[in-house]
Design a protein around this motif. Structure first.
Motif, PDB file in Angstrom:
ATOM      1  N   GLY A   1     100.446  28.875  -8.524  1.00  6.08           N
ATOM      2  CA  GLY A   1     100.398  30.205  -8.408  1.00  6.08           C
ATOM      3  C   GLY A   1     100.259  30.860  -9.721  1.00  6.08           C
ATOM      4  N   ALA A   2     100.971  30.333 -10.729  1.00  2.02           N
ATOM      5  CA  ALA A   2     101.096  30.604 -12.179  1.00  2.02           C
ATOM      6  C   ALA A   2      99.936  30.147 -12.814  1.00  2.02           C
ATOM      7  N   LEU A   3      99.191  29.266 -12.330  1.00  3.20           N
ATOM      8  CA  LEU A   3      97.863  28.949 -12.946  1.00  3.20           C
ATOM      9  C   LEU A   3      96.763  29.624 -12.670  1.00  3.20           C
ATOM     10  N   LEU A   4      96.699  30.464 -11.641  1.00  2.00           N
ATOM     11  CA  LEU A   4      95.621  31.679 -11.195  1.00  2.00           C
ATOM     12  C   LEU A   4      95.315  32.487 -12.331  1.00  2.00           C
ATOM     13  N   PRO A   5      96.211  33.218 -12.867  1.00  2.00           N
ATOM     14  CA  PRO A   5      95.876  34.088 -13.994  1.00  2.00           C
ATOM     15  C   PRO A   5      95.137  33.414 -15.007  1.00  2.00           C
ATOM     16  N   ASP A   6      95.362  32.286 -15.366  1.00  2.00           N
ATOM     17  CA  ASP A   6      94.777  31.435 -16.428  1.00  2.00           C
ATOM     18  C   ASP A   6      93.094  31.253 -15.987  1.00  2.00           C
ATOM     19  N   LEU A   7      93.064  30.617 -14.874  1.00  2.00           N
ATOM     20  CA  LEU A   7      91.638  30.365 -14.359  1.00  2.00           C
ATOM     21  C   LEU A   7      90.963  31.655 -14.194  1.00  2.00           C
ATOM     22  N   SER A   8      91.742  32.888 -13.841  1.00  2.00           N
ATOM     23  CA  SER A   8      90.934  34.134 -13.936  1.00  2.00           C
ATOM     24  C   SER A   8      90.369  34.398 -15.192  1.00  2.00           C
ATOM     25  N   ASP A   9      91.160  34.392 -16.236  1.00  5.99           N
ATOM     26  CA  ASP A   9      90.757  34.626 -17.499  1.00  5.99           C
ATOM     27  C   ASP A   9      89.614  33.632 -17.909  1.00  5.99           C
ATOM     28  N   LEU A  10      89.843  32.284 -17.690  1.00  8.11           N
ATOM     29  CA  LEU A  10      88.672  31.371 -17.908  1.00  8.11           C
ATOM     30  C   LEU A  10      87.410  31.913 -17.295  1.00  8.11           C
ATOM     31  N   TYR A  11      87.635  32.438 -15.898  1.00  6.81           N
ATOM     32  CA  TYR A  11      86.472  32.808 -15.219  1.00  6.81           C
ATOM     33  C   TYR A  11      85.731  33.933 -15.899  1.00  6.81           C
ATOM     34  N   LYS A  12      86.358  34.867 -16.500  1.00  9.91           N
ATOM     35  CA  LYS A  12      85.843  35.781 -17.308  1.00  9.91           C
ATOM     36  C   LYS A  12      85.135  35.442 -18.729  1.00  9.91           C
ATOM     37  N   LYS A  13      85.823  34.401 -19.139  1.00  6.28           N
ATOM     38  CA  LYS A  13      85.245  33.681 -20.359  1.00  6.28           C
ATOM     39  C   LYS A  13      84.043  33.143 -20.234  1.00  6.28           C
ATOM     40  N   SER A  14      84.082  32.398 -18.881  1.00  5.72           N
ATOM     41  CA  SER A  14      82.902  31.662 -18.532  1.00  5.72           C
ATOM     42  C   SER A  14      81.415  32.573 -18.351  1.00  5.72           C
ATOM     43  N   GLU A  15      81.903  33.573 -17.624  1.00  5.98           N
ATOM     44  CA  GLU A  15      80.843  34.539 -17.376  1.00  5.98           C
ATOM     45  C   GLU A  15      80.150  35.070 -18.760  1.00  5.98           C
ATOM     46  N   ASN A  16      81.000  35.393 -19.649  1.00  5.57           N
ATOM     47  CA  ASN A  16      80.549  35.889 -20.842  1.00  5.57           C
ATOM     48  C   ASN A  16      79.818  34.689 -21.646  1.00  5.57           C
ATOM     49  N   PHE A  17      80.386  33.638 -21.435  1.00  7.84           N
ATOM     50  CA  PHE A  17      79.779  32.582 -22.039  1.00  7.84           C
ATOM     51  C   PHE A  17      78.390  32.133 -21.372  1.00  7.84           C
ATOM     52  N   ASP A  18      78.255  32.152 -20.082  1.00  3.89           N
ATOM     53  CA  ASP A  18      76.810  31.780 -19.482  1.00  3.89           C
ATOM     54  C   ASP A  18      75.852  33.000 -20.033  1.00  3.89           C
ATOM     55  N   ASN A  19      76.263  34.223 -20.035  1.00  2.98           N
ATOM     56  CA  ASN A  19      75.366  35.333 -20.451  1.00  2.98           C
ATOM     57  C   ASN A  19      75.017  35.187 -22.123  1.00  2.98           C
ATOM     58  N   MET A  20      75.938  34.457 -22.756  1.00  3.73           N
ATOM     59  CA  MET A  20      75.745  34.605 -24.281  1.00  3.73           C
ATOM     60  C   MET A  20      74.611  33.433 -24.172  1.00  3.73           C
TER      61      MET A  20
END
Length: 401
Positions: free
Chosen positions: A131-150
């Motif tokens: 449960g505590a890991l989910l916010p970290d994965l959510s942040d990683l998802y946002k970074k991965s989206e930006n990374f894909d776009n970049m």
């Protein structure tokens, strides 16, 4: 703890058996197979020493089994799942692309390491850690989206045929949904849910399996697109080698469909039982607040992706009971039986090397039970159904009494 000799010997024998099993982690060659090994090992309720041995034998100093960098294992997993074009040799020779990919993999390794470490705790702490890991994965998802776009913008400038799409973010979303599903299923192991809560648990599971299915299909589409581009690049550069690839995650997609259909089968059965009045003892209109229970149960899921299932979109049992026309329960029971029958047919087609015997047994028993219910078995009883997890962990056999 001081033990008697016989108890101590039994404890040591179990410990040695678990440590012997730990050594078989070396047979797991992909990240997905490693995660499955960690999950299966955890299901045996090993002691803290053997759980620690598993983690530190597999990963020590960011090296897998003391040899291969952990980031390389993650890279191969992403490559299998979505085949990003940034991994192609013509693009990886670009220092900017290589640097971007390396930085992303380093950040991803920390999250996956925390995921594996969470699976090495006892089940109660494991659930809290996930449960505590989910916010970290959510942040990683946002970074991965930006990374894909970049990467897409950068590669498009150098090669107009290069389309990076959502290669990294799709894989991160897949891992996130997997963690959410494990979090919910652990609630059954820990006996945290009552029978009156099973309906919205399975509603959310069906919703999550739908997301999981979409990410797998998205990954498969990206692999096909990547192979088409690789073929074009191979024509331009005759020195570039192409490997024949199998269709990725075919079995994972098949099992995702199975679990999604099973969740739907449980949902319809529980709705029918609620209309029959078998859950009335749990649904106290004066003191019960289904919306509050729903929000509290899924509080860790308030992350950006996947989009949380809102209470307004959840068909509550109280609403279903109040608005059910006469004979509605029979239709719901028949729909549940049809779902379990479809699952049985799918499992019968699965090759024997994939161990689904335990699951198939539960599905067959649910088919028999729902067939009896459709024909009026225990129709006048007000006793709630029993969810029996003794045959298969996380997948219950429904007993109607």
């Amino acid at each position: 703890q001081i033990m008697e000799r016989n108890t101590m010997c039994e404890h040591l024998m179990r410990l040695f058996a678990h440590i012997e099993l730990v050594t078989k982690i070396s047979d797991s060659t992909t990240l997905s197979s490693v995660i499955r090994f960690f999950v299966r090992f955890s299901e045996q309720n090993p002691c803290v020493l053997s759980r620690s041995c598993l983690f530190y034998m597999f990963l020590m100093g960011n090296k897998v089994l003391g040899e291969e960098p952990f980031t390389k294992v993650i890279k191969e997993e992403i490559k299998t799942f979505s085949y990003p074009i940034s991994f192609f040799s013509p693009y990886m020779s670009d220092t900017n692309v290589k640097s971007l990919v390396t930085n992303f993999l380093d950040g991803t390794a920390l999250c996956i390491q925390d995921y594996l470490q969470a699976m090495c705790h006892n089940k109660g702490r494991q659930r809290r850690k996930l449960g505590a890991l989910l916010p970290d994965l959510s942040d990683l998802y946002k970074k991965s989206e930006n990374f894909d776009n970049m990467l897409h913008r950068y590669l498009s400038n150098t090669d107009s045929s290069a389309n990076h799409m959502r290669s990294f973010s799709c894989w991160v979303l897949f891992i996130t949904v997997e963690v959410m599903i494990k979090y919910l299923l652990l609630g059954w192991d820990l006996e945290l849910y009552g029978i009156h809560e099973a309906h919205y648990i399975y509603c959310y599971l069906e919703y999550l399996f739908s997301w999981l299915r979409q990410t797998i299909i998205c990954g498969q589409d990206q692999v096909l697109a990547g192979e088409a581009l690789e073929k074009k690049l191979a024509k331009r550069n005759k020195n570039m080698k192409r490997k024949k690839r199998d269709k990725p995650n075919h079995m994972v997609l098949e099992m995702t469909n199975v679990y999604q259909m099973m969740s739907h089968g449980y949902i319809k059965a529980l709705e029918g039982f609620a209309i029959q009045g078998k859950l009335n003892g749990y649904l106290d209109k004066k003191f019960d607040n289904e919306e509050l229970r729903f929000r509290q149960r899924f509080l860790p899921f308030n992350i950006s992706m996947p989009i949380p299932l809102e209470i307004s979109k959840y068909p509550s049992l109280s609403y279903i009971i109040a608005n059910a026309p006469p004979g509605q329960e029979q239709e719901l029971f028949q729909e549940s039986l049809d779902n379990f029958t479809s699952v049985k047919q799918v499992l019968d087609r699965i090759p024997p090397q994939h161990s689904v015997d335990c699951l198939a047994k539960v599905v067959k028993m649910n088919c028999v039970q729902m067939s009896l219910v459709v024909n009026g078995h225990c129709k006048d009883s007000k006793e709630p159904p029993i969810l029996d997890f003794s045959i298969c962990q996380n997948v219950p056999f429904m007993k109607v009494v």
